[in-house]
Enzyme design. Structure first.
Site, mmCIF file in Angstrom:
data_model
loop_
_atom_site.group_PDB
_atom_site.id
_atom_site.type_symbol
_atom_site.label_atom_id
_atom_site.label_comp_id
_atom_site.label_asym_id
_atom_site.label_seq_id
_atom_site.Cartn_x
_atom_site.Cartn_y
_atom_site.Cartn_z
ATOM 1 C CD GLN A 1 -4.426 7.842 -3.228
ATOM 2 O OE1 GLN A 1 -4.109 6.661 -3.233
ATOM 3 N NE2 GLN A 1 -4.200 8.646 -2.214
ATOM 4 C CG HIS B 1 -5.442 -2.658 0.838
ATOM 5 N ND1 HIS B 1 -4.759 -2.682 -0.355
ATOM 6 C CD2 HIS B 1 -4.978 -1.574 1.513
ATOM 7 C CE1 HIS B 1 -3.907 -1.660 -0.389
ATOM 8 N NE2 HIS B 1 -4.014 -0.977 0.738
ATOM 9 C CE LYS C 1 0.448 5.535 -1.890
ATOM 10 N NZ LYS C 1 -0.586 4.869 -2.628
ATOM 11 C CD GLU D 1 -4.767 9.564 1.539
ATOM 12 O OE1 GLU D 1 -5.374 9.537 0.461
ATOM 13 O OE2 GLU D 1 -4.411 8.533 2.152
ATOM 14 C CD1 TRP E 1 -7.604 4.497 -2.211
ATOM 15 C CD2 TRP E 1 -9.040 5.941 -3.131
ATOM 16 N NE1 TRP E 1 -7.228 5.763 -1.834
ATOM 17 C CE2 TRP E 1 -8.098 6.666 -2.378
ATOM 18 C CE3 TRP E 1 -10.060 6.643 -3.816
ATOM 19 C CZ2 TRP E 1 -8.119 8.061 -2.276
ATOM 20 C CZ3 TRP E 1 -10.083 8.033 -3.722
ATOM 21 C CH2 TRP E 1 -9.120 8.721 -2.957
ATOM 22 C CB SER F 1 -0.961 -0.052 1.174
ATOM 23 O OG SER F 1 -2.109 0.688 0.878
HETATM 24 C C1 MCU Z 1 -2.766 2.289 -1.492
HETATM 25 O O1 MCU Z 1 -2.108 3.079 -0.519
HETATM 26 C C2 MCU Z 1 -2.802 3.952 0.336
HETATM 27 C C3 MCU Z 1 -3.641 4.939 -0.430
HETATM 28 O O2 MCU Z 1 -2.799 5.692 -1.295
HETATM 29 C C4 MCU Z 1 -4.349 5.861 0.531
HETATM 30 O O3 MCU Z 1 -5.211 6.757 -0.164
HETATM 31 C C5 MCU Z 1 -5.168 5.100 1.522
HETATM 32 O O4 MCU Z 1 -5.676 5.985 2.437
HETATM 33 O O5 MCU Z 1 -4.320 4.189 2.195
HETATM 34 C C6 MCU Z 1 -3.671 3.225 1.389
HETATM 35 C C7 MCU Z 1 -2.854 2.437 2.374
HETATM 36 O O6 MCU Z 1 -1.701 2.741 2.623
HETATM 37 O O7 MCU Z 1 -3.507 1.480 3.046
HETATM 38 C C8 MCU Z 1 -2.834 0.796 4.068
#
Ligand code: MCU
Length: 405
Positions: free
Chosen positions: A239, A328, A197, A247, A292, A193
């Site tokens: 997103q 996720h 990145k 954010e 998302w 997530s």
């Molecule tokens: C997919 O990574 C992120 C995403 O970019 C955010 O918008 C969301 O709030 O959180 C995701 C994440 O890190 O989930 C653990």
């Protein structure tokens, strides 16, 4: 472009990046054309193009990677690797912990987990748990400039650049600390997530990483900014750059101007961030179940990025698996064999089939692609003899010099 100019024992400088203030491109920028319009023809050209992409990503998205610090020292005790970095008269320390495998022999291959890993720990592989928030906090938009990296450097960089810098220092520490029993030639990086990145950025910016495994990284990771914008425009909540800058602080402040006006002004996109990993191994783990995450924006970037590995003669070093909907960051068992293939080949030295390009999404995207990737990649780049060296200046700009023989 360099092949005719340099036949024996000479130094080749890379093309200068022109002013790109009026740059605009609705499609993903061509990996094989320099910012000045020249074509990438040889593998030495690619080393230059990769350095150009690095400079542009630092300038426009991530912030500047500092040069080699004055000193990096490390000590190992129990399972903790304490790393002290001194630069510009200041010092910080941070301390990843190592979980050793119950099988295999030292020195072990390892995976650096950005905020830990969300893939099953592979047999025979150590896990280096890196508390990335300690170096660059990522709570929300108010986290800007917090964390040890920012104590050492006055910087407008985003948190991901700080984490990638931390991964570079972990590699420095592993190299000089045999007591930690990690083989510095067999280290990968992973994270899920937001930390996925970060895993991608770390793999892109640290050439000693041999296997990069971003998991469900979404927008800001393996997704194309341009395709994400179009998905949102067509009515699917996903997103985008304009959301991401409000954010959290994953990106540097220089990214705001692009995210607020138009991502079409970016001379890069994230197929090129992935391309910085080439020809080292990249295995992208995705989940098509969350709008998302923008799985089609990832797919388009993945298909585009893979042309780089293909042109370099290493297509199977880059793979992707977009699994069907699952929770996720919970790793589905359907991806286990694929993950094993990459880990076993690139960290354990086995011969496996890593020709993995799979999606559970019903996506139409071929290269060239009339809308998103209207360029034709070369079938292969001409091999250049010699070596390329990339140096990072005190201002953080990278220069690659190719010495051709
Ligand atoms: C997919 O990574 C992120 C995403 O970019 C955010 O918008 C969301 O709030 O959180 C995701 C994440 O890190 O989930 C653990």
């Amino acid at each position: 472009m360099h092949s005719q100019a340099c036949n024996s024992h000479c130094l080749l400088a890379c093309p200068t990046i022109p002013s790109l203030s009026s740059y605009s491109n609705t499609a993903l920028p061509d990996p094989f054309t320099f910012a000045n319009g020249a074509k990438v023809v040889t593998t030495a050209d690619w080393a230059c193009r990769s350095a150009e992409i690095s400079t542009l990503l630092q300038q426009d998205e991530l912030g500047v990677m500092p040069g080699t610090p004055q000193s990096v020292t490390a000590s190992f005790s129990g399972t903790t690797l304490t790393i002290t970095v001194t630069d510009g008269g200041k010092s910080i320390s941070f301390a990843p912990t190592i979980t050793y495998p119950s099988t295999g022999t030292a020195p072990f291959p390892a995976i650096i987990g950005i905020g830990g890993i969300s893939i099953p720990a592979p047999a025979g592989v150590a896990i280096i748990n890196f508390n990335n928030n300690d170096l660059g906090l990522q709570n929300d938009a108010s986290s800007r400039g917090q964390g040890k990296f920012f104590q050492l450097y006055s910087s407008n960089a985003g948190a991901m650049l700080a984490w990638a810098w931390g991964v570079r220092r972990i590699m420095d520490a592993i190299e000089k600390t045999p007591a930690a029993r990690i083989d510095p030639k067999r280290v990968g990086v992973s994270g899920c997530s937001r930390n996925g990145k970060g895993a991608l950025v770390a793999g892109a910016f640290e050439p000693r990483i041999v296997l990069t495994i971003p998991q469900e990284s979404g927008s800001g990771g393996t997704d194309s900014w341009r395709i994400s914008d179009s998905i949102l425009k067509n009515g699917t909540s996903t997103q985008t750059a304009s959301e991401i800058i409000g954010e959290n602080v994953w990106f540097g402040t220089s990214f705001n101007q692009f995210a607020q006006s138009s991502v079409n002004k970016l001379p890069v996109d994230h197929h090129l961030l992935m391309g910085m990993v080439a020809p080292r191994a990249l295995f992208v783990i995705d989940n098509v179940g969350y709008d998302w995450l923008g799985p089609f924006a990832s797919y388009g970037a993945l298909v585009s990025a893979r042309t780089i590995w293909t042109a370099l003669g290493a297509p199977s070093a880059m793979g992707y698996s977009q699994a069907a909907n699952h929770v996720h960051c919970s790793f589905p068992s359907s991806q286990q064999t694929q993950l094993n293939a990459f880990v076993n080949k690139y960290l354990l030295g086995q011969s496996t089939n890593t020709n993995i390009t799979e999606t559970a999404g019903n996506y139409q995207f071929a290269i060239p692609n009339s809308q998103w990737a209207p360029w034709t990649p070369p079938a292969s780049l001409t091999p250049s003899n010699g070596t390329s060296t990339t140096t990072v200046s005190s201002t953080g700009a990278s220069t690659t010099t190719v010495s051709s023989t």
